[in-house]
Design a protein around this motif. Sequence first.
Motif, PDB file in Angstrom:
ATOM      1  N   LYS A   1     -39.997 -24.458  -1.270  1.00 29.46           N
ATOM      2  CA  LYS A   1     -39.924 -24.095  -2.703  1.00 29.46           C
ATOM      3  C   LYS A   1     -38.792 -23.104  -2.944  1.00 29.46           C
ATOM      4  CE  LYS A   1     -44.496 -24.836  -4.616  1.00 29.46           C
ATOM      5  NZ  LYS A   1     -45.810 -24.211  -4.692  1.00 29.46           N
ATOM      6  N   TYR A   2     -38.645 -22.137  -2.019  1.00 30.35           N
ATOM      7  CA  TYR A   2     -37.564 -21.155  -2.157  1.00 30.35           C
ATOM      8  C   TYR A   2     -36.230 -21.881  -2.154  1.00 30.35           C
ATOM      9  CZ  TYR A   2     -34.436 -17.251  -1.118  1.00 30.35           C
ATOM     10  OH  TYR A   2     -33.415 -16.330  -1.161  1.00 30.35           O
ATOM     11  N   PHE A   3     -36.108 -22.784  -1.220  1.00 34.64           N
ATOM     12  CA  PHE A   3     -34.878 -23.535  -1.075  1.00 34.64           C
ATOM     13  C   PHE A   3     -34.585 -24.341  -2.339  1.00 34.64           C
ATOM     14  CE2 PHE A   3     -31.738 -26.227   0.544  1.00 34.64           C
ATOM     15  CZ  PHE A   3     -31.090 -25.433   1.455  1.00 34.64           C
TER      16      PHE A   3
ATOM     17  N   PHE B   1     -33.641 -21.876  -5.347  1.00 36.88           N
ATOM     18  CA  PHE B   1     -32.414 -21.075  -5.350  1.00 36.88           C
ATOM     19  C   PHE B   1     -31.214 -21.746  -4.680  1.00 36.88           C
ATOM     20  CE2 PHE B   1     -35.859 -17.919  -5.694  1.00 36.88           C
ATOM     21  CZ  PHE B   1     -35.496 -17.329  -6.891  1.00 36.88           C
ATOM     22  N   TYR B   2     -31.446 -22.736  -3.827  1.00 39.50           N
ATOM     23  CA  TYR B   2     -30.331 -23.238  -3.022  1.00 39.50           C
ATOM     24  C   TYR B   2     -30.029 -24.726  -3.174  1.00 39.50           C
ATOM     25  CZ  TYR B   2     -29.719 -18.846  -0.572  1.00 39.50           C
ATOM     26  OH  TYR B   2     -29.442 -17.544  -0.274  1.00 39.50           O
ATOM     27  N   SER B   3     -30.772 -25.435  -4.038  1.00 43.65           N
ATOM     28  CA  SER B   3     -30.507 -26.863  -4.128  1.00 43.65           C
ATOM     29  C   SER B   3     -29.180 -27.116  -4.838  1.00 43.65           C
ATOM     30  CB  SER B   3     -31.651 -27.578  -4.835  1.00 43.65           C
ATOM     31  OG  SER B   3     -31.882 -26.949  -6.059  1.00 43.65           O
TER      32      SER B   3
ATOM     33  N   SER C   1     -33.447 -13.664  12.202  1.00 43.08           N
ATOM     34  CA  SER C   1     -34.734 -12.963  12.215  1.00 43.08           C
ATOM     35  C   SER C   1     -35.363 -12.990  10.838  1.00 43.08           C
ATOM     36  CB  SER C   1     -34.536 -11.515  12.668  1.00 43.08           C
ATOM     37  OG  SER C   1     -33.865 -10.778  11.682  1.00 43.08           O
ATOM     38  N   ASP C   2     -36.678 -12.979  10.818  1.00 44.22           N
ATOM     39  CA  ASP C   2     -37.385 -12.935   9.534  1.00 44.22           C
ATOM     40  C   ASP C   2     -38.825 -12.489   9.756  1.00 44.22           C
ATOM     41  OD1 ASP C   2     -36.616 -14.036   6.611  1.00 44.22           O
ATOM     42  OD2 ASP C   2     -38.775 -14.153   6.922  1.00 44.22           O
ATOM     43  N   PHE C   3     -39.390 -11.866   8.729  1.00 49.30           N
ATOM     44  CA  PHE C   3     -40.794 -11.471   8.780  1.00 49.30           C
ATOM     45  C   PHE C   3     -41.705 -12.699   8.752  1.00 49.30           C
ATOM     46  CE2 PHE C   3     -44.795 -10.085   6.968  1.00 49.30           C
ATOM     47  CZ  PHE C   3     -45.040  -8.928   7.679  1.00 49.30           C
TER      48      PHE C   3
END
Length: 264
Positions: free
Chosen positions: A21-23, A26-28, A86-88
């Motif tokens: 969903k984030y992708f 914001f990034y499509s 890296s990511d949480f």
Amino acid sequence: MSADKLIKQHTVPVDPFDPEKYFDTFYSNVSWHKEDGDSMKFFQDCIHEAFNEGNITGKTLLDVGTGPIPNMAFCAAPWFEEITLSDFSLNNREFLRKWKDGEIDHMRPVFEYIMQLDKSGSMEERQDLLRRKIRNIVFCDITQPNPTASTVVDGVIFDAITSSNCLEIASFTPEDYAKSVRNIGTLLKPGGCFVLEGCLEMSFYRIGELLYECYPINKNQIQDIFQKEGFEIISMNVLNYTPRPEEHYYSDCNSVFAMVARKV
Ligand SMILES: C[S@@+](CC[C@H](N)C(=O)[O-])C[C@H]1O[C@@H](n2cnc3c(N)ncnc32)[C@H](O)[C@@H]1O
């Protein structure tokens, strides 16, 4: 903005982050805003320029809060031998692993835009280069004194660090922001560069039904924090833009920045 409850990602018990969903949100598309500038292009233009000058180079690079897209590492890949993402969020780390293994091919619009800036080589070649150079995809919590504690990068000091749209998201206050800069700074060698991008004065962003709380940090606060935490600011660019009315649903951001700072 609706009256939905705001959440702070690293304080909730279950990973809420939805990479797809984030992708898609914001990034499509790399073109969001029409007249007075485009934040998505600005981010890619600035990161591309920062690395293309050839001054930020070394053996190891750490990208902090990579999310589901390693666009900063994509720009930096030719200049480093080994890259750690890296990511949480476990969801994001798994998404990145799938991309590294070739199971996902989502990144195309942004990567293609970056390759247009590069004017040489193909997106596929660069994507393969980055996939080969990624050594680790690790847990990270920038609010903690040793952000990558108990992972394979424990104790490693990196030649350069990149991060986009993460510090303001993990902070409730300017003091939190400063603490995260300090925590991340422990992973960077003296003289190494921290390339940072983010949103200014943004209080929330939305993925699907969830509203993520952000600290609305401003440019002067960021500069003060970095200087107090032992960095020299090499450059800082800001883009102010007018979001289209429908964008207010997704965030209240109308100003973004890109900064290069060197650890003294
Ligand atoms: C808005 S996304 C940005 C992702 C990507 N860097 C970008 O610019 O599109 C924020 C990212 O920060 C991560 N994050 C949130 N809190 C964090 C924390 N305390 N430590 C490390 N990463 C965190 C989230 O999981 C998410 O991937």
